[in-house]
Design an enzyme around this catalytic site. Sequence first.
Site, mmCIF file in Angstrom:
data_model
loop_
_atom_site.group_PDB
_atom_site.id
_atom_site.type_symbol
_atom_site.label_atom_id
_atom_site.label_comp_id
_atom_site.label_asym_id
_atom_site.label_seq_id
_atom_site.Cartn_x
_atom_site.Cartn_y
_atom_site.Cartn_z
ATOM 1 N N GLY A 51 0.580 -5.201 1.833
ATOM 2 C CA GLY A 51 -0.615 -5.335 1.312
ATOM 3 C C GLY A 51 -0.493 -6.032 0.059
ATOM 4 O O GLY A 51 -1.412 -6.993 -0.290
ATOM 5 N N TYR A 60 -3.394 -4.509 11.176
ATOM 6 C CA TYR A 60 -4.004 -5.160 10.104
ATOM 7 C C TYR A 60 -5.511 -5.724 10.528
ATOM 8 O O TYR A 60 -6.253 -4.951 10.968
ATOM 9 C CB TYR A 60 -3.133 -6.672 9.977
ATOM 10 C CG TYR A 60 -2.966 -6.833 8.400
ATOM 11 C CD1 TYR A 60 -2.465 -5.798 7.514
ATOM 12 C CD2 TYR A 60 -3.848 -7.875 7.830
ATOM 13 C CE1 TYR A 60 -2.501 -6.046 6.310
ATOM 14 C CE2 TYR A 60 -3.931 -8.272 6.469
ATOM 15 C CZ TYR A 60 -3.148 -7.214 5.653
ATOM 16 O OH TYR A 60 -3.155 -7.215 4.271
ATOM 17 N N HIS A 113 0.946 -1.131 0.053
ATOM 18 C CA HIS A 113 -0.001 -0.055 -0.030
ATOM 19 C C HIS A 113 0.773 1.270 -0.022
ATOM 20 O O HIS A 113 1.894 1.345 0.527
ATOM 21 C CB HIS A 113 -0.966 -0.002 1.402
ATOM 22 C CG HIS A 113 -2.114 0.956 1.206
ATOM 23 N ND1 HIS A 113 -1.963 2.480 1.472
ATOM 24 C CD2 HIS A 113 -3.379 0.916 1.166
ATOM 25 C CE1 HIS A 113 -3.047 2.985 1.142
ATOM 26 N NE2 HIS A 113 -4.050 2.003 1.437
#
Length: 266
Positions: free
Chosen positions: A115, A145, A71
Amino acid sequence: MNDSNNGPKFIIKTREDRIGTLQFNNDAKLNALNHEMMQEFVQGLLDLEKEGVLVIIIRARSGARIWSAGHDIKELPEPRRDPLSYGEGLETLLRHVQDCLVLVIAMVEGSVWGGACDLCCSCDMVIAAEGVTFAMTPAKIGIPYNASGLIHFVNHVGVNKAKEMFFTAQPIPAVEAVSNGFINHVVPVADLEKFTYHLAETIASNAPLAIRAIKKQFRLLTKGTLIDAETAEKIQSIRREVYDSADYGEGIQAFKEKRKPHFQGR
Ligand code: YXS
């Protein structure tokens, strides 16, 4: 970036007969998944589905040192906002991959971070070149998470190995990832493309309706155990304590300032 000024900037979509390919095109930022890139990716999946492909391969450019840095950290929300809530870009992307009506194969070269490891977990198969590593780094940044993401890893490697990946945040080599079931095959980089596309053709030659029905059943059966409403709320409050914390902001700030984070545990 793609040449055409109104086409997608961060994803290159191609198709050869029944096999589609989505290639990350954000090398300057090590294929970090920004919001625009994730939207383009989802659109690419939907478009290839409509074009009638039977298998979609996700890849970086050939020779990539980093498959994806995960990400885009600079686009993670400020503290007090869940960085991985149901509607966020990464979670939406992972659900589209899992709910895609055709098979999705990750063809991996270079290192995989955060991610992007969950993206591999969400694919139906992962083929990696020798030398590839996978690092699950939320704990390094201060991110709690989320339950559906943890289930992906538990389903793939079991609770112990999943804990080791999350708690150490250290890269695991492809040879270990294949032995613990995280990925399907490790092949010499020179054979990666040929091996992956041959596998895709083999799958595409089987009955598409049966493949679709089997994929849908796998998706339903691997959603994790049913939990009651109270447990769901408890999980959310456990996570909220973290993304409300000073540590969460410190992890992101430290990355932006290219320094080690100083976590205080509050
Ligand atoms: O300084 P410039 O502007 O050139 O940019 C640098 C990095 O800031 C940028 N970059 C990223 N930008 C946003 N988000 C990222 N994830 C990201 N990763 C890298 O790319 C430019 C070159 O990076 P640099 O100088 O660090 O390259 P390097 O070769 O020394 O190191 C490569 C990495 C991948 C080892 C290093 O960049 C790194 O550790 N990146 C972060 C990997 C990571 O922890 N990703 C997880 C992101 S958070 C996420 O995916 C989920 C929310 S979670 O954490 O829950 O799994």
